[in-house]
Scaffold this motif. Structure first.
Motif, mmCIF file in Angstrom:
data_model
loop_
_atom_site.group_PDB
_atom_site.id
_atom_site.type_symbol
_atom_site.label_atom_id
_atom_site.label_comp_id
_atom_site.label_asym_id
_atom_site.label_seq_id
_atom_site.Cartn_x
_atom_site.Cartn_y
_atom_site.Cartn_z
ATOM 1 N N UNK A 128 2.451 10.069 -80.616
ATOM 2 C CA UNK A 128 3.909 10.568 -80.750
ATOM 3 C C UNK A 128 4.327 11.705 -79.749
ATOM 4 N N UNK A 129 3.183 12.473 -79.686
ATOM 5 C CA UNK A 129 3.423 13.687 -78.818
ATOM 6 C C UNK A 129 3.678 13.027 -77.206
ATOM 7 N N UNK A 130 2.843 12.328 -76.827
ATOM 8 C CA UNK A 130 3.221 11.501 -75.674
ATOM 9 C C UNK A 130 4.681 10.804 -75.561
ATOM 10 N N UNK A 131 4.840 10.089 -76.790
ATOM 11 C CA UNK A 131 5.962 9.148 -76.833
ATOM 12 C C UNK A 131 7.288 10.225 -76.760
ATOM 13 N N UNK A 181 17.121 9.995 -83.102
ATOM 14 C CA UNK A 181 16.347 9.716 -84.411
ATOM 15 C C UNK A 181 14.906 9.645 -83.848
ATOM 16 N N UNK A 182 14.716 8.619 -83.080
ATOM 17 C CA UNK A 182 13.463 8.563 -82.366
ATOM 18 C C UNK A 182 12.759 9.750 -81.905
ATOM 19 N N UNK A 183 13.295 10.430 -80.990
ATOM 20 C CA UNK A 183 13.065 11.632 -80.497
ATOM 21 C C UNK A 183 12.520 12.647 -81.722
ATOM 22 N N UNK A 184 13.441 12.763 -82.630
ATOM 23 C CA UNK A 184 13.136 13.767 -83.771
ATOM 24 C C UNK A 184 11.985 13.212 -84.625
ATOM 25 N N UNK A 185 11.835 12.216 -84.717
ATOM 26 C CA UNK A 185 10.778 11.173 -85.514
ATOM 27 C C UNK A 185 9.459 11.743 -84.809
ATOM 28 N N UNK A 186 9.280 11.490 -83.381
ATOM 29 C CA UNK A 186 8.069 11.726 -82.632
ATOM 30 C C UNK A 186 7.605 13.303 -83.036
ATOM 31 N N UNK A 187 8.747 14.178 -82.850
ATOM 32 C CA UNK A 187 8.385 15.570 -83.238
ATOM 33 C C UNK A 187 7.952 15.834 -84.425
ATOM 34 N N UNK A 188 8.449 15.375 -85.381
ATOM 35 C CA UNK A 188 7.981 15.404 -86.914
ATOM 36 C C UNK A 188 6.631 14.969 -87.061
ATOM 37 N N UNK A 197 4.366 14.869 -84.702
ATOM 38 C CA UNK A 197 3.161 15.910 -84.161
ATOM 39 C C UNK A 197 3.258 16.810 -84.960
ATOM 40 N N UNK A 198 4.072 17.461 -86.016
ATOM 41 C CA UNK A 198 4.277 18.542 -86.684
ATOM 42 C C UNK A 198 3.244 18.221 -88.074
ATOM 43 N N UNK A 199 3.504 16.973 -88.399
ATOM 44 C CA UNK A 199 2.631 16.571 -89.638
ATOM 45 C C UNK A 199 1.401 16.367 -89.334
ATOM 46 N N UNK A 200 1.062 15.734 -88.064
ATOM 47 C CA UNK A 200 -0.547 15.570 -87.622
ATOM 48 C C UNK A 200 -1.238 16.703 -86.982
ATOM 49 N N UNK A 201 -0.590 17.309 -86.352
ATOM 50 C CA UNK A 201 -1.208 18.549 -85.706
ATOM 51 C C UNK A 201 -2.385 19.135 -86.225
ATOM 52 N N UNK A 202 -2.513 19.350 -87.484
ATOM 53 C CA UNK A 202 -3.686 19.938 -87.837
ATOM 54 C C UNK A 202 -5.101 19.048 -87.935
ATOM 55 N N UNK A 203 -4.708 17.749 -87.646
ATOM 56 C CA UNK A 203 -6.046 16.709 -87.370
ATOM 57 C C UNK A 203 -6.222 16.709 -85.825
ATOM 58 N N UNK A 204 -5.481 17.015 -85.055
ATOM 59 C CA UNK A 204 -5.521 16.760 -83.490
ATOM 60 C C UNK A 204 -6.691 17.686 -83.173
ATOM 61 N N UNK A 205 -7.854 17.779 -83.333
ATOM 62 C CA UNK A 205 -8.962 18.582 -83.109
ATOM 63 C C UNK A 205 -9.986 17.814 -82.440
ATOM 64 N N UNK A 206 -10.957 18.694 -81.597
ATOM 65 C CA UNK A 206 -12.069 18.168 -80.792
ATOM 66 C C UNK A 206 -13.024 17.753 -82.226
#
Length: 233
Positions: free
Chosen positions: A47-50, A177-184, A186-195
């Protein structure tokens, strides 16, 4: 002097855009399976890329914070997260078939919220399409992955709400809505986007998912749905 496109012309172009969206969406199952990473991390990175792709194509987003715009964003975010989780917890066939019960929910919500009637022809075509999807995957459907199956079923419901909320914005710009949905997402999933990060091949898959399977496809879809009923979309 440019000639304004007729309603039939706009509808014809919208149908082509919807078909292109479907082709791009079809990349999802295989590419998600190919990325060895936490499913929330996959969903967030995709979603960050999208979001960057949508922003580049949209250029000047206009946020009005109406119920349809925000509701579409929330439903979109839930859909893309649930679909990734389902793909990791059950078979791709199960995830696809269960999510694609969506037209049934769209039909009901369309009548209740959009006042769009379901013609007999549309109802018959919907049943044929659903039967075709089941027949296509029936040899690969399994009872395994019960939780994944439930998530896939839930993603069909959230997808239906997304379709209806986007259609509610037919006189506006549902792409926001699609742009906001992708940002949302990223916010929800950010804690898991780790090495540790995925392999180079996995990173390529994530880029393809973000640019084509989510970014470009949903821009096409959000523009097309302004010109066709929700059930058709």
């Amino acid at each position: 002097m440019p000639v304004e496109m007729t309603a039939d012309g706009r509808r014809g172009r919208a149908i082509l855009m919807l078909a292109a969206s479907a082709v791009l969406w079809s990349m999802g199952g295989v590419l998600i399976k190919s990325v060895e990473w936490d499913p929330f991390a996959i969903a967030g990175t995709r979603s960050a890329i999208a979001a960057l792709v949508v922003l580049a194509l949209l250029r000047r987003p206009r946020f009005v914070w109406t119920l349809p715009q925000v509701g579409g964003a929330v439903a979109y975010s839930a859909t893309v997260i649930l679909f990734v989780l389902a793909n990791k917890m059950t078979t791709a066939a199960n995830a696809i078939v269960l999510q694609y019960a969506c037209p049934v929910y769209v039909a009901l919500l369309g009548v209740l919220l959009l006042k769009e009637r379901i013609s007999l022809r549309a109802g018959i075509m919907m049943c044929i399409a659903l039967a075709g999807i089941v027949l296509f995957f029936i040899d690969r459907l399994t009872p395994a992955g019960f939780r994944g199956n439930l998530l896939a079923l839930a993603s069909g419901v959230t997808l239906a709400f997304m379709v209806v909320f986007l259609r509610m914005q037919k006189h506006g710009s549902p792409t926001e809505s699609i742009l906001l949905g992708n940002v949302l997402t990223v916010a929800v999933c950010a804690p898991h986007m780790t090495p540790p990060l995925p392999s180079p091949a996995g990173m390529v898959s994530l880029v393809l998912l973000g640019v084509f399977q989510l970014g470009i496809s949903y821009v096409l879809y959000s523009r097309a749905i302004k010109h066709v009923p929700a059930l058709d979309a």
